[in-house]
Design an enzyme around this catalytic site. Structure first.
Site, PDB file in Angstrom:
ATOM      1  N   GLU A 169     -14.662   3.952  10.273  1.00  0.00           N
ATOM      2  CA  GLU A 169     -15.147   4.978  11.199  1.00  0.00           C
ATOM      3  C   GLU A 169     -15.056   6.386  10.626  1.00  0.00           C
ATOM      4  OE1 GLU A 169     -13.721   2.984  15.473  1.00  0.00           O
ATOM      5  OE2 GLU A 169     -13.134   5.021  14.923  1.00  0.00           O
ATOM      6  N   TYR A 215      -9.904 -10.046  10.364  1.00  0.00           N
ATOM      7  CA  TYR A 215     -10.236 -10.619   9.061  1.00  0.00           C
ATOM      8  C   TYR A 215     -10.468 -12.117   9.120  1.00  0.00           C
ATOM      9  CZ  TYR A 215      -9.004  -6.025   7.355  1.00  0.00           C
ATOM     10  OH  TYR A 215      -8.976  -4.667   7.151  1.00  0.00           O
ATOM     11  N   TYR A 253      -9.145   7.781  20.315  1.00  0.00           N
ATOM     12  CA  TYR A 253     -10.229   7.217  19.517  1.00  0.00           C
ATOM     13  C   TYR A 253     -10.246   5.689  19.527  1.00  0.00           C
ATOM     14  CZ  TYR A 253     -11.568  11.864  18.641  1.00  0.00           C
ATOM     15  OH  TYR A 253     -12.031  13.145  18.843  1.00  0.00           O
ATOM     16  N   HIS A 270      -0.745   0.189   5.553  1.00  0.00           N
ATOM     17  CA  HIS A 270      -1.343   1.209   6.417  1.00  0.00           C
ATOM     18  C   HIS A 270      -0.441   2.424   6.665  1.00  0.00           C
ATOM     19  CE1 HIS A 270      -4.458  -1.819   8.256  1.00  0.00           C
ATOM     20  NE2 HIS A 270      -4.392  -1.884   6.926  1.00  0.00           N
ATOM     21  N   GLN A 304       0.813  -1.216   0.000  1.00  0.00           N
ATOM     22  CA  GLN A 304       0.000   0.000   0.000  1.00  0.00           C
ATOM     23  C   GLN A 304       0.846   1.267   0.000  1.00  0.00           C
ATOM     24  OE1 GLN A 304      -2.642  -0.371   3.387  1.00  0.00           O
ATOM     25  NE2 GLN A 304      -3.759  -2.083   2.479  1.00  0.00           N
TER      26      GLN A 304
END
Length: 408
Positions: free
Chosen positions: A276, A297, A286, A180, A114
């Protein structure tokens, strides 16, 4: 020969598959899909599965640019040009129907997984300074692994090159994972730069992850765009905390925007069934990975499997099933007056633009626009109020969405 994957690789493979496959566009009522996390309940009304907004417009679609290679971010220049990033490490300018050759001068990026060249932003004084900012997955050969970084440079008058390029911020610590990175860049009204930094897909039990204040993982950061130092007024001043931190306990934020009041909103990729929407406030926690909606997963609970805890904030909204969010704007334009002030979010897995109608700081309704269009990676508003969307892929594309009958 039979190859057996380890459990972490099986989970990674499953996560990638979930992100890559859009939900079927044939099912009009997305709220009919069963939840992926069983037995979880929202903390308040309309925290998930808000009423569906009826009467979606049928929008015209015009392809503006084809053949993009995994486009990720875009931003307008004051003269009408549109800068577009491609994950492999290239930056291009779209103007008047033409897509430029790659702009030279960018640093090396780690485009594995990613990673790559991610978001791009310009300050309000671009016309005078020609300064741009970009986030990217930086290879950290000296320390091993890679990390999210923010660079800046001056765009040449002909928009063919970046000069005076320097890296102003480096996420700490680096990790040898291709997952990520975040990462959106948003200027606030004081000229400071918000940077969203992913938690790098570390296991929930990782002690030095998104809950720890001594790193930049799973955080919203606020920095001085000239120096990369912590902005004045940030909430953490104690020695053991990173001063760049604005809020913490996030997972992988790939959508961020200021609302008409100048407040930052974010949308983060959660686990399976736990994306979210948040309104991050300075110094608040948070929750990831201590509390979260959704499951891992492999369908096991995340941590203790709890969704609430004292001292940790609830999301304004969550999606189960997920939309896989990337890119967002608050609509302010003339073409769609009925959308004024609404939140529009790119849905990678949803394969649509997700529209949220807000009532104060709560979600009053949800709608899926142009379902089946593909993996929507980023959204911008054209000067006439039309939407421009980046469709992820190799090849990817830039598409204009307009009210039917509107002039191109």
């Amino acid at each position: 020969m039979t190859v057996t994957m380890s459990k972490p690789l099986r989970i990674l493979s499953c996560a990638l598959a979930l992100a890559l496959v859009p939900l079927s566009p044939a099912r009009a009522d997305f709220n009919d899909y069963p939840p992926e996390a069983k037995g979880q309940s929202p903390a308040f009304a309309n925290q998930t599965r808000a009423p569906i907004i009826p009467g979606a417009l049928r929008l015209s679609r015009t392809s503006l640019a084809e053949g993009l290679r995994s486009p990720w971010g875009m931003t307008w220049l004051p003269d009408g040009g549109l800068l577009i990033t491609e994950r492999e490490g290239t930056l291009r300018l779209y103007r008047d129907g033409q897509l430029s050759a790659p702009i030279t001068g960018l640093p090396a990026v780690d485009s594995d997984g990613q990673g790559g060249l991610l978001d791009v932003a310009v300050a309000p004084d671009f016309a005078q300074t020609r300064q741009i900012w970009f986030s990217f997955a930086e290879p950290r050969g000296d320390q091993g692994g890679n990390a999210t970084a923010v660079g800046t440079g001056k765009l040449s008058e002909g928009a063919s090159a970046l000069t005076d390029v320097r890296v102003i911020f480096q996420q700490e610590p680096p990790h040898a994972t291709p997952m990520h990175f975040g990462s959106r860049l948003v200027f606030d009204r004081d000229g400071q730069l918000y940077v969203t930094a992913g938690e790098r897909s570390l296991p929930p039990e990782e002690p030095d992850g998104a809950q720890a204040l001594g790193n930049h993982l799973g955080k919203v950061l606020r920095i001085d765009p000239a120096t990369g130092a912590a902005s004045a007024g940030n909430p953490f001043t104690e020695a053991q905390a990173r001063p760049e931190i604005w809020s913490y306990g996030h997972r992988n934020i790939q959508a961020a925007a200021l609302d008409p009041q100048g407040r930052l909103w974010t949308v983060e990729h959660g686990p399976k069934g736990g994306d979210e929407l948040n309104l991050p406030q300075p110094g608040l926690n948070y929750g990831w990975p201590v509390i979260t909606y959704g499951v891992q997963y492999d369908d096991n609970p995340v941590g203790a499997g709890i969704t609430a805890k004292d001292g940790m904030e609830q999301p304004v909204y969550y999606w189960d099933p997920v939309i896989a969010p990337s890119g967002m704007i608050f609509y302010q334009g003339e073409m769609f007056p009925e959308w004024q002030g609404d939140l529009l979010i790119g849905g990678l897995r949803a394969g649509s633009v997700v529209r949220l109608k807000l009532d104060g700081d709560r979600v009053a309704g949800e709608q899926r626009l142009v379902q089946g269009i593909g993996r929507v990676r980023d959204i911008e508003i054209a000067p006439d109020g039309a939407l421009l969307v980046l469709i992820d892929g190799d090849p990817g594309s830039l598409i204009r969405l307009a009210r039917r009958g509107a002039a191109p």
